[in-house]
Design a protein around this motif. Structure first.
Motif, PDB file in Angstrom:
ATOM      1  N   GLY A   1       0.848  -0.864   0.309  1.00  0.00           N
ATOM      2  CA  GLY A   1       0.023   0.132  -0.112  1.00  0.00           C
ATOM      3  C   GLY A   1       0.609   1.507  -0.516  1.00  0.00           C
ATOM      4  N   ALA A   2       1.745   1.389   0.669  1.00  0.00           N
ATOM      5  CA  ALA A   2       2.428   2.674   0.422  1.00  0.00           C
ATOM      6  C   ALA A   2       3.093   3.242  -0.176  1.00  0.00           C
ATOM      7  N   ASP A   3       3.123   3.813  -1.005  1.00  0.00           N
ATOM      8  CA  ASP A   3       4.481   4.908  -1.949  1.00  0.00           C
ATOM      9  C   ASP A   3       6.020   4.789  -1.795  1.00  0.00           C
ATOM     10  N   MET A   4       6.371   4.460  -0.911  1.00  0.00           N
ATOM     11  CA  MET A   4       8.149   4.504  -0.180  1.00  0.00           C
ATOM     12  C   MET A   4       8.465   3.992   0.581  1.00  0.00           C
ATOM     13  N   ILE A   5       9.190   3.771   1.037  1.00  0.00           N
ATOM     14  CA  ILE A   5       9.598   3.065   2.341  1.00  0.00           C
ATOM     15  C   ILE A   5      11.361   3.660   3.026  1.00  0.00           C
ATOM     16  N   VAL A   6      11.398   4.624   4.408  1.00  0.00           N
ATOM     17  CA  VAL A   6      12.312   4.835   4.597  1.00  0.00           C
ATOM     18  C   VAL A   6      13.118   3.768   5.343  1.00  0.00           C
ATOM     19  N   VAL A   7      14.204   4.048   4.794  1.00  0.00           N
ATOM     20  CA  VAL A   7      15.683   2.668   5.447  1.00  0.00           C
ATOM     21  C   VAL A   7      16.932   3.833   5.921  1.00  0.00           C
TER      22      VAL A   7
ATOM     23  N   VAL B   1       9.490   2.724  -2.992  1.00  0.00           N
ATOM     24  CA  VAL B   1      10.475   3.476  -3.835  1.00  0.00           C
ATOM     25  C   VAL B   1      10.830   3.664  -2.143  1.00  0.00           C
ATOM     26  N   PRO B   2      12.065   3.027  -2.352  1.00  0.00           N
ATOM     27  CA  PRO B   2      13.244   3.350  -1.160  1.00  0.00           C
ATOM     28  C   PRO B   2      13.791   4.215  -1.173  1.00  0.00           C
TER      29      PRO B   2
ATOM     30  N   ARG C   1      18.185   3.795 -12.517  1.00  0.00           N
ATOM     31  CA  ARG C   1      18.163   3.554 -11.208  1.00  0.00           C
ATOM     32  C   ARG C   1      16.291   4.118 -10.145  1.00  0.00           C
ATOM     33  N   ASN C   2      16.721   3.231  -8.783  1.00  0.00           N
ATOM     34  CA  ASN C   2      15.321   2.503  -8.857  1.00  0.00           C
ATOM     35  C   ASN C   2      15.022   3.383  -7.454  1.00  0.00           C
ATOM     36  N   GLY C   3      15.869   4.293  -6.872  1.00  0.00           N
ATOM     37  CA  GLY C   3      15.403   5.193  -5.295  1.00  0.00           C
ATOM     38  C   GLY C   3      15.990   6.140  -4.873  1.00  0.00           C
ATOM     39  N   TYR C   4      16.742   6.662  -3.991  1.00  0.00           N
ATOM     40  CA  TYR C   4      17.404   7.538  -3.265  1.00  0.00           C
ATOM     41  C   TYR C   4      17.884   7.366  -2.061  1.00  0.00           C
TER      42      TYR C   4
ATOM     43  N   VAL D   1       8.952   3.550 -10.057  1.00  0.00           N
ATOM     44  CA  VAL D   1       8.983   2.612  -9.196  1.00  0.00           C
ATOM     45  C   VAL D   1       9.149   1.168 -10.463  1.00  0.00           C
ATOM     46  N   ILE D   2       8.533   1.186 -11.568  1.00  0.00           N
ATOM     47  CA  ILE D   2       8.942  -0.084 -12.415  1.00  0.00           C
ATOM     48  C   ILE D   2      10.376  -0.592 -12.374  1.00  0.00           C
TER      49      ILE D   2
END
Ligand code: ADP
Length: 491
Positions: A376-382, A402-403, A429-432, A464-465
């Motif tokens: 359900g989330a758009d982004m995940i923060v780590v 997106v991480p 590329r895939n995240g931040y 995302v893709i």
């Protein structure tokens, strides 16, 4: 090849964190490539018995030598989503595994020293002779020690050990009682710096160090973390030992099990989807909001899933939450804390934010909810302080989430910054990423991600893709482990 994994966790039946996922996923990955795998685990009272099929007595009368006598054990066998697992149950007043928890007891080192001994005793008595015994983390660090110092002389001279370190922070520190309990005895011999003697405390034995010294190969769970452990304080005092053993030390990136973590077939989420019908992800977002009583609105949703431990950057997590809210986003946190101080802090935060319709803190461990949050989330923060590999960003990719991660350990090997990465072309590329441990650094990465979500939704969708197209399954890592097994078997 015949491989036996000896571990303190195996998902989903016993899972406190990534170790459980890895033991399950790697075992399945090895089986897919044609190898025979069995897993030996403690029989905890609190494990998820609903995930074991066909549990039965496999070996009734296992007597495990312990101090001057022996402890009677039963060994049960069952299938955990297709994997063959043996569960060791000791019958003694120590009640080693009937504590309502996996870890966190004052005698943890005794509990897992016993488990290690019992695992070897079981292999020996039941005439199982695997080509490779694969041990994980400090809990099983004594397995190679006892194998080479004792069991080798009792019919197990050909077994080789691969030892994987998932977290250097917990090393298993014990005293002489461990030697007398396990029958290793000879104190001066084992306390020696070249064997199990702790690098900083001359009166302590270090299980993990024993694992490193005695195993035929040692690895941690990403190439970058292997470098960090060898060259920085992240090795938690074991850098010199790794340096001495560098010829057999490597970093192998974990995978995730694509059967367990697959939005196309996940039964824990209401709407299955793939990169070809991403609209369905929005329905999961709606379902997640309903479940957590969040406002249904056109806002981005940022999540955190993980242990609430200093390792995970809890100080930055607070800021991530308030920064997300200040930028009009929603925030969902799922985490459990073992330190009472941190636990109290998050409960306080939860009460404080109780009436906020854009934020939910779920304190505890909840596998089912974790799946819905990833979906359900758009982004995940780590925002980890250190991260040996990290699975949440890889699961995030699978679920099109997106991480936003701190550039440490395995996060560096898996996340490539959309704006600044130098190693990948823009379409890969895939995240931040951010690097420093201060609020500004975190904001810079979260800010860029939110900006893209708000102002260029099509570009965000592309990102995302691109993440979903990465292959972080166990196929490649399993092959790397097989190469290691083959090498140590023939050396
Ligand atoms: P670590 O092993 O350091 O805990 P990883 O990122 O390697 O961290 O693995 C974490 C795993 O545990 C992931 O599968 C994640 O979804 C899961 N997890 C962590 N905390 C929770 C929780 N509170 N509830 C459900 N799953 C969790």
């Amino acid at each position: 090849m015949y491989i036996v994994q000896v571990a303190s966790e195996c998902a989903p039946v016993i899972k406190a964190g990534g170790l459980g996922d890895v033991v399950y996923g790697l075992s399945r990955g090895l089986e897919v490539q044609g190898h025979c795998v069995e897993i030996i685990l403690p029989k905890y009272d609190c494990m998820r018995y609903d995930h074991i099929w066909g549990l039965h007595d496999a070996y009734r009368d296992l007597w495990v030598p312990w101090y001057g006598g022996a402890i009677h054990c039963s060994v049960y066998c069952g299938w955990v989503h297709g994997r063959v697992c043996f569960f060791i149950e000791p019958h003694s007043g120590d009640n080693f595994f009937n504590r309502g928890c996996y870890y966190g007891c004052v005698d943890d080192n005794m509990r897992f020293a016993f488990f290690s001994k019992a695992a070897l005793e079981f292999l020996q008595k039941s005439n199982k002779r695997p080509d490779v015994i694969h041990c994980h983390d400090w809990q099983t660090g004594l397995v190679p020690v006892m194998l080479y110092e004792m069991y080798k002389y009792h019919g197990m001279e050909y077994q080789r050990v691969c030892y994987t370190i998932h977290n250097f922070k917990h090393q298993g520190i014990g005293g002489t009682d461990i030697l007398w309990a396990t029958g290793l005895n000879k104190e001066p011999y084992y306390f020696n710096y070249d064997r199990l003697g702790d690098n900083f405390n001359a009166f302590a034995l270090n299980f993990m160090k024993g694992g490193i010294v005695y195993s035929n190969s040692v690895n941690t769970v990403s190439p970058h973390h292997a470098w960090e452990a060898h060259h920085t304080e992240v090795g938690c005092g074991l850098s010199h030992t790794l340096h001495l053993q560098q010829d057999k030390f490597a970093g192998i990136l974990n995978g995730i099990d694509y059967d367990m973590w697959n939005p196309e077939s996940d039964s824990y989420i209401p709407y299955q989807y793939s990169k070809d019908n991403l609209e369905e992800k929005a329905w999961n977002k709606k379902a997640l909001r309903e479940r957590l009583l969040l406002e249904q609105s056109d806002r981005p949703l940022i999540a955190f899933i993980g242990r609430l431990d200093p390792q995970k950057g809890v100080h930055l997590l607070h800021h991530a939450l308030y920064y997300a809210l200040s930028r009009g986003a929603q925030f969902v946190l799922l985490g459990s804390a073992t330190e009472p101080g941190i636990n109290a802090q998050f409960w306080h935060e939860k009460h404080h934010l109780n009436n906020n319709p854009n934020c939910h803190l779920e304190i505890g461990f909840n596998e089912e909810l974790a799946h819905l949050i990833y979906a359900g989330a758009d982004m995940i923060v780590v925002p980890s302080n250190y991260e040996p590999c990290g699975l949440t960003q890889m699961i995030g990719f699978q679920y099109g989430t997106v991480p936003i991660v701190r550039g440490v350990g395995g996060l560096v090997n898996t996340v490539f910054d959309r704006d600044y990465d130098q190693t990948k072309p823009p379409e890969e590329r895939n995240g931040y990423l951010f690097y420093q441990t201060d609020n500004h650094a975190l904001e810079s990465a979260m800010g860029r991600a939110l900006e893209l979500w708000y102002t260029e939704p099509e570009e965000f969708r592309k990102l995302v893709i691109q993440g979903m197209e990465y292959d972080y399954s166990w196929n490649n890592p399993a092959e790397e482990y097989i190469k290691i097994y083959d090498y140590i078997r023939h050396k």
